[in-house]
Enzyme design. Sequence first.
Site, PDB file in Angstrom:
ATOM      1  N   ASN A 156       0.795  -1.240   0.000  1.00 48.80           N
ATOM      2  CA  ASN A 156       0.000   0.000   0.000  1.00 48.80           C
ATOM      3  C   ASN A 156       0.823   1.284   0.000  1.00 48.80           C
ATOM      4  O   ASN A 156       0.383   2.285  -0.538  1.00 48.80           O
ATOM      5  CB  ASN A 156      -1.036  -0.013   1.137  1.00 48.80           C
ATOM      6  CG  ASN A 156      -0.415  -0.109   2.504  1.00 48.80           C
ATOM      7  OD1 ASN A 156       0.641  -0.711   2.671  1.00 48.80           O
ATOM      8  ND2 ASN A 156      -1.067   0.471   3.487  1.00 48.80           N
ATOM      9  N   GLY A 232       2.436  -5.778   7.362  1.00 49.50           N
ATOM     10  CA  GLY A 232       1.426  -6.462   6.551  1.00 49.50           C
ATOM     11  C   GLY A 232       0.246  -6.842   7.421  1.00 49.50           C
ATOM     12  O   GLY A 232       0.018  -6.246   8.485  1.00 49.50           O
ATOM     13  N   GLU A 252       4.311  -4.654  12.206  1.00 49.67           N
ATOM     14  CA  GLU A 252       3.387  -3.534  11.957  1.00 49.67           C
ATOM     15  C   GLU A 252       2.197  -4.125  11.214  1.00 49.67           C
ATOM     16  O   GLU A 252       2.294  -4.432  10.025  1.00 49.67           O
ATOM     17  CB  GLU A 252       4.072  -2.461  11.087  1.00 49.67           C
ATOM     18  CG  GLU A 252       5.367  -1.920  11.649  1.00 49.67           C
ATOM     19  CD  GLU A 252       5.149  -0.922  12.774  1.00 49.67           C
ATOM     20  OE1 GLU A 252       4.015  -0.434  12.935  1.00 49.67           O
ATOM     21  OE2 GLU A 252       6.105  -0.657  13.509  1.00 49.67           O
ATOM     22  N   LEU A 253       1.056  -4.274  11.908  1.00 48.30           N
ATOM     23  CA  LEU A 253      -0.014  -5.116  11.364  1.00 48.30           C
ATOM     24  C   LEU A 253      -1.295  -4.334  11.071  1.00 48.30           C
ATOM     25  O   LEU A 253      -1.271  -3.122  10.936  1.00 48.30           O
ATOM     26  CB  LEU A 253      -0.255  -6.288  12.329  1.00 48.30           C
ATOM     27  CG  LEU A 253       1.019  -7.072  12.708  1.00 48.30           C
ATOM     28  CD1 LEU A 253       0.716  -8.183  13.696  1.00 48.30           C
ATOM     29  CD2 LEU A 253       1.721  -7.613  11.483  1.00 48.30           C
ATOM     30  N   CYS A 286      -3.133   1.457   6.705  1.00 45.48           N
ATOM     31  CA  CYS A 286      -3.357   0.827   8.015  1.00 45.48           C
ATOM     32  C   CYS A 286      -3.977   1.825   8.988  1.00 45.48           C
ATOM     33  O   CYS A 286      -4.716   1.444   9.886  1.00 45.48           O
ATOM     34  CB  CYS A 286      -2.054   0.271   8.551  1.00 45.48           C
ATOM     35  SG  CYS A 286      -0.719   1.464   8.462  1.00 45.48           S
TER      36      CYS A 286
HETATM   37  P1  NAP Z   1       0.048  -9.293   3.551  1.00 45.13           P
HETATM   38  O1  NAP Z   1      -0.792 -10.114   2.649  1.00 45.13           O
HETATM   39  O2  NAP Z   1       0.219  -9.749   4.942  1.00 45.13           O
HETATM   40  O3  NAP Z   1       1.460  -9.167   2.808  1.00 45.13           O
HETATM   41  C1  NAP Z   1       2.496  -8.392   3.333  1.00 45.13           C
HETATM   42  C2  NAP Z   1       3.818  -8.979   2.899  1.00 45.13           C
HETATM   43  O4  NAP Z   1       3.957 -10.270   3.496  1.00 45.13           O
HETATM   44  C3  NAP Z   1       3.928  -9.199   1.395  1.00 45.13           C
HETATM   45  O5  NAP Z   1       5.238  -8.963   0.969  1.00 45.13           O
HETATM   46  C4  NAP Z   1       3.576 -10.672   1.264  1.00 45.13           C
HETATM   47  O6  NAP Z   1       4.070 -11.264   0.098  1.00 45.13           O
HETATM   48  C5  NAP Z   1       4.269 -11.217   2.485  1.00 45.13           C
HETATM   49  N1  NAP Z   1       3.826 -12.537   2.896  1.00 45.13           N
HETATM   50  C6  NAP Z   1       2.696 -13.203   2.568  1.00 45.13           C
HETATM   51  N2  NAP Z   1       2.690 -14.421   3.162  1.00 45.13           N
HETATM   52  C7  NAP Z   1       3.832 -14.529   3.879  1.00 45.13           C
HETATM   53  C8  NAP Z   1       4.400 -15.531   4.696  1.00 45.13           C
HETATM   54  N3  NAP Z   1       3.793 -16.698   4.917  1.00 45.13           N
HETATM   55  N4  NAP Z   1       5.580 -15.300   5.283  1.00 45.13           N
HETATM   56  C9  NAP Z   1       6.229 -14.129   5.085  1.00 45.13           C
HETATM   57  N5  NAP Z   1       5.734 -13.130   4.301  1.00 45.13           N
HETATM   58  C10 NAP Z   1       4.552 -13.334   3.716  1.00 45.13           C
HETATM   59  O7  NAP Z   1      -0.471  -7.796   3.620  1.00 45.13           O
HETATM   60  P2  NAP Z   1      -0.910  -6.855   2.407  1.00 45.13           P
HETATM   61  O8  NAP Z   1      -2.252  -7.278   1.942  1.00 45.13           O
HETATM   62  O9  NAP Z   1       0.183  -6.747   1.412  1.00 45.13           O
HETATM   63  O10 NAP Z   1      -0.996  -5.453   3.140  1.00 45.13           O
HETATM   64  C11 NAP Z   1      -2.120  -5.024   3.793  1.00 45.13           C
HETATM   65  C12 NAP Z   1      -1.997  -5.212   5.281  1.00 45.13           C
HETATM   66  O11 NAP Z   1      -0.841  -4.537   5.770  1.00 45.13           O
HETATM   67  C13 NAP Z   1      -3.161  -4.609   6.026  1.00 45.13           C
HETATM   68  O12 NAP Z   1      -3.552  -5.489   7.041  1.00 45.13           O
HETATM   69  C14 NAP Z   1      -2.569  -3.324   6.623  1.00 45.13           C
HETATM   70  O13 NAP Z   1      -3.232  -2.854   7.759  1.00 45.13           O
HETATM   71  C15 NAP Z   1      -1.194  -3.764   6.908  1.00 45.13           C
HETATM   72  N6  NAP Z   1      -0.311  -2.597   7.044  1.00 45.13           N
HETATM   73  C16 NAP Z   1       0.102  -2.237   8.311  1.00 45.13           C
HETATM   74  C17 NAP Z   1       0.886  -1.112   8.485  1.00 45.13           C
HETATM   75  C18 NAP Z   1       1.329  -0.681   9.856  1.00 45.13           C
HETATM   76  O14 NAP Z   1       2.210   0.176   9.946  1.00 45.13           O
HETATM   77  N7  NAP Z   1       0.781  -1.228  10.922  1.00 45.13           N
HETATM   78  C19 NAP Z   1       1.247  -0.344   7.381  1.00 45.13           C
HETATM   79  C20 NAP Z   1       0.801  -0.743   6.117  1.00 45.13           C
HETATM   80  C21 NAP Z   1       0.031  -1.879   5.960  1.00 45.13           C
HETATM   81  P3  NAP Z   1       3.119 -11.384  -1.217  1.00 45.13           P
HETATM   82  O15 NAP Z   1       2.875  -9.998  -1.676  1.00 45.13           O
HETATM   83  O16 NAP Z   1       3.951 -12.175  -2.134  1.00 45.13           O
HETATM   84  O17 NAP Z   1       1.879 -12.080  -0.774  1.00 45.13           O
END
Ligand code: NAP
Length: 480
Positions: A156, A232, A252-253, A286
């Site tokens: 994002n 993520g 950071e979730l 997020c």
């Molecule tokens: P995501 O599906 O959890 O993916 C995040 C990263 O993790 C991607 O690079 C993804 O790779 C990787 N990943 C997926 N499965 C994994 C595994 N088993 N082991 C290690 N890494 C793995 O999240 P997203 O949909 O990209 O992002 C949205 C989420 O991020 C939302 O929940 C949002 O709130 C959160 N977020 C939090 C913050 C904060 O500061 N708290 C900031 C921004 C976003 P792939 O792309 O290859 O699947």
Amino acid sequence: MAPTELLIGSRWQASTGPGRTREVMSPFDGSPVGTVALAGPEDVDVALAAAERGAAVWRRTPAHERMTILLRAAELADERAGRIARTISAESGKTITEATGEASRSGDLIRLAAFEGTQLYGETLPLDANRGTGFDKVGFTLRQPCGVVVAITPFNYPALLVLHKLAPALAAGNAVVLKPATSTPLTALELASCFVDAGLPEGVLSVLVGSGGVLGDLLVTDPRVRKISFTGSTATGEHIARVAGVKKLSLELGASCPVVVLPDADLELAASAVALGGYVNAGQVCISVQRVITHPSITADFLDALVPKVKAIRTGDPSSPETTMGTLITTAEAERVERAIARAGTDGARILTGGERDGAVVSPAVVADVHPDSAFSQQELFGPAVAVSSAADWESAIAQANGTAYGLGAGVFTSDVAGAIRAVREIDAGTVHINWTPLWRADLMPYGGLKGSGYGKEGPRAAVGEMTEVKTIVLHGRPW
Ligand code: NAP
């Protein structure tokens, strides 16, 4: 960088596995944006071996030399900001206006981290205060890099969330293996090029583009890795926490951020801020406003002020400066958000505007009378909609604000200092804003969530702290 090459150990090189590439597509119109080389499991091993070697060199590089290289990288990020912005917009569907804002923060963020990497202070220990110990000993602490850092980032904010890990990790003397989101690898590679072109030594930085499901476990379970910095979803973060073993973790979730609007609030200000904070980056932030909790005496006036502002948001081609809200990251994500909004309607809430989908675009929605216990409040939406519900008194407003599994950001609109202080004390969120929404960040702030939103802080000073380790040193002399 050639599209068929991987960045391994600060050098562009061919994948060690069978040559694999992937075309990155625009979520807006499906047009090709670029091609990347995909890393395979074999490349994880090569990158971690290079990182071990790089970490050994980089930790012995004086902080002022590391800073010089990072400052050069910052200049390159500034020079390339226009191109980086176009890449962000093209691969993520974010408007070019938002992408330009994001890219233009890169140089300053690297500069802040570069400075913090020169500030690895320790402390002297008053050992003589310990009974039985005298002045014959001297104790102090040293801060040293963790070694090999694995950074995993979401789609994002493909520039800022990469830099919030890379820049402090490198500034503090670590080697980094970055795995960016599969949907937004091009921005990560362009930023990595800035560091490589600035003169980062061999071994220190690798970027592995590939599925988290395939590469993730290999990276986070490897004993050569000392620190994992993950941003993520909560589900992926929980998985990493389960399998990582004894390593330093920053997570950071996800979130479902609340805004409380009290009866004494400036409603025009609150409505304008929510019309921004719920819809920036199509709600895929997020710290996006997901829930607004209003006092019943002002709910109708607040909605009257909010709805026209949300209707005025212009969707369309993200590359046009006229567009004020872009796409979701994929059509599948847009379908999920469309379903969630429609379900809120069938569950008894009122959809006052929006919620219709066209490809990966969902029209910005305001949903009123949402039950605080409903899925629409409780589960992270990550889309362009705000759920409005009412709370009759301060106690129940705070209970609602705190009433999800998350605790990342919160906002309170009030003109009463006493109410503001109470909110600051009682709302369980990593950041609480008074008279603004949670969707606000200065890159230097400590930033991170409570509860299901994770642990550990980002922001260059905090992140350098998380990416270093404290060693205690005791010099034993002789009593004299
Ligand atoms: P995501 O599906 O959890 O993916 C995040 C990263 O993790 C991607 O690079 C993804 O790779 C990787 N990943 C997926 N499965 C994994 C595994 N088993 N082991 C290690 N890494 C793995 O999240 P997203 O949909 O990209 O992002 C949205 C989420 O991020 C939302 O929940 C949002 O709130 C959160 N977020 C939090 C913050 C904060 O500061 N708290 C900031 C921004 C976003 P792939 O792309 O290859 O699947």
